[in-house]
Design an enzyme around this catalytic site. Structure first.
Site, PDB file in Angstrom:
ATOM      1  N   GLU A  63     -47.126 -29.391 -40.709  1.00 55.27           N
ATOM      2  CA  GLU A  63     -47.131 -30.674 -41.285  1.00 55.27           C
ATOM      3  C   GLU A  63     -45.820 -32.058 -40.324  1.00 55.27           C
ATOM      4  O   GLU A  63     -44.808 -31.801 -40.990  1.00 55.27           O
ATOM      5  CB  GLU A  63     -47.310 -31.207 -42.691  1.00 55.27           C
ATOM      6  CG  GLU A  63     -48.506 -30.534 -43.441  1.00 55.27           C
ATOM      7  CD  GLU A  63     -49.274 -30.973 -44.974  1.00 55.27           C
ATOM      8  OE1 GLU A  63     -49.826 -30.869 -45.651  1.00 55.27           O
ATOM      9  OE2 GLU A  63     -48.044 -31.460 -46.025  1.00 55.27           O
ATOM     10  N   GLY A  99     -54.589 -33.525 -47.304  1.00 55.59           N
ATOM     11  CA  GLY A  99     -54.285 -34.873 -48.022  1.00 55.59           C
ATOM     12  C   GLY A  99     -55.592 -35.855 -48.368  1.00 55.59           C
ATOM     13  O   GLY A  99     -56.470 -35.304 -49.288  1.00 55.59           O
ATOM     14  N   HIS A 105     -43.458 -29.579 -49.867  1.00 52.92           N
ATOM     15  CA  HIS A 105     -43.862 -30.423 -49.187  1.00 52.92           C
ATOM     16  C   HIS A 105     -42.759 -31.986 -48.508  1.00 52.92           C
ATOM     17  O   HIS A 105     -42.241 -31.785 -50.440  1.00 52.92           O
ATOM     18  CB  HIS A 105     -44.927 -30.753 -50.059  1.00 52.92           C
ATOM     19  CG  HIS A 105     -45.188 -31.854 -49.289  1.00 52.92           C
ATOM     20  ND1 HIS A 105     -45.680 -33.155 -49.119  1.00 52.92           N
ATOM     21  CD2 HIS A 105     -47.729 -31.526 -49.107  1.00 52.92           C
ATOM     22  CE1 HIS A 105     -46.137 -33.720 -48.208  1.00 52.92           C
ATOM     23  NE2 HIS A 105     -47.294 -33.007 -48.476  1.00 52.92           N
TER      24      HIS A 105
HETATM   25  P1  13P Z   1     -53.056 -36.508 -45.146  1.00 55.16           P
HETATM   26  O1  13P Z   1     -53.927 -35.534 -44.699  1.00 55.16           O
HETATM   27  O2  13P Z   1     -53.295 -37.693 -46.144  1.00 55.16           O
HETATM   28  O3  13P Z   1     -52.665 -36.925 -43.851  1.00 55.16           O
HETATM   29  O4  13P Z   1     -52.292 -35.524 -45.276  1.00 55.16           O
HETATM   30  C1  13P Z   1     -51.382 -34.651 -45.402  1.00 55.16           C
HETATM   31  C2  13P Z   1     -50.712 -33.629 -46.448  1.00 55.16           C
HETATM   32  O5  13P Z   1     -49.855 -34.150 -46.647  1.00 55.16           O
HETATM   33  C3  13P Z   1     -51.196 -32.421 -46.883  1.00 55.16           C
HETATM   34  O6  13P Z   1     -50.348 -31.461 -47.935  1.00 55.16           O
END
Ligand code: 13P
Length: 238
Positions: A158, A221, A86
């Site tokens: 991401e 997230g 991540h």
């Molecule tokens: P958000 O959905 O809060 O933007 O976070 C995404 C995330 O880091 C999932 O691993």
């Protein structure tokens, strides 16, 4: 149907986890994955119908690694998925390709599916090098792995600038980057890899995101810590 994976990070305390489990409704959708903090894995196993994932795994096996959790230990708690690389850990824990490779090898040995995160920072997007960055992140790990194991890995795209900001790429951009990832893995290793999108997925934008057929699911997230948001995302996916 898209694969929904919640990454709850360290957002919730124990009472909030219990409340979330009480209020969340999987709407009969099977195989919704939640990745809680380690102390809550057993709570999710015993009190919910979620498939349970983890947010991280040790680079090493069992033994003298104080504070770590091994793939073998995760497997013994019936953990089926684990997030690897991540962007928060790449930045804060300085995780690099070699460390991520070790983690993936350990997970695959214990039949846990790695969810391997890749993505560009805002400056890289603005400089038009998104694909170069992602390609390097994938190849530096995949080139060393046994090709026969690549099928068990899921990639999560991401964009770092989209995490927790409420910003997302356009549907065309997500589609284009997902195509690039799938083609890269297919051309190089002859494997059809699944790709999730992550970054500010919420009840506000999920109906629009659902229109991108090539995306196989979401890594969510903030919205995976709020039952009303998560319930909507699941309903929109039925
Ligand atoms: P958000 O959905 O809060 O933007 O976070 C995404 C995330 O880091 C999932 O691993």
């Amino acid at each position: 149907m898209k694969l929904i994976v919640g990454n709850q990070k360290t957002t919730l305390n124990r009472d909030a986890v219990l409340k979330f489990i009480d209020e969340v409704n999987l709407n009969g959708v099977n195989d919704v994955v939640i990745c809680p903090s380690y102390p809550y894995i057993e709570i999710y196993n015993s009190k919910s119908k979620f498939v349970v994932g983890a947010q991280n795994v040790s680079e090493k096996g069992n033994g003298a690694t104080t504070g770590e959790v091994s793939a073998e230990q995760l497997n013994s708690f019936n953990v089926k998925y684990c997030i690897v690389g991540h962007s928060e850990r790449r930045k804060d824990q300085k995780e690099n390709g070699e460390m991520l490779y070790n983690k993936i090898v350990n997970l695959l040995e214990f039949n846990i599916k790695p969810i391997f995160c890749v993505g560009e920072v805002l400056e890289e997007k603005e400089n038009g090098v998104t694909k170069d960055v992602i390609g390097k992140q994938i190849l530096e790990v995949f080139d060393k792995l046994d090709v026969n194991k690549l099928n068990d890995i899921i990639i999560a795209y991401e964009p770092v600038w989209a995490i927790g900001t409420g910003l997302t790429p356009t549907n065309d951009e997500i589609e284009d980057t997902t195509h690039y990832i799938k083609d890269l893995v297919n051309d190089k290793y002859n494997v059809n890899i699944s790709v999730l999108y992550g970054g500010s997925v919420s009840k506000k934008n999920v109906d629009e995101l659902n229109q991108i057929d090539i995306v196989d699911g979401y890594l969510i997230g903030g919205a995976s810590t709020k039952a009303d948001e998560f319930n909507y995302i699941m309903e929109s996916n039925v």
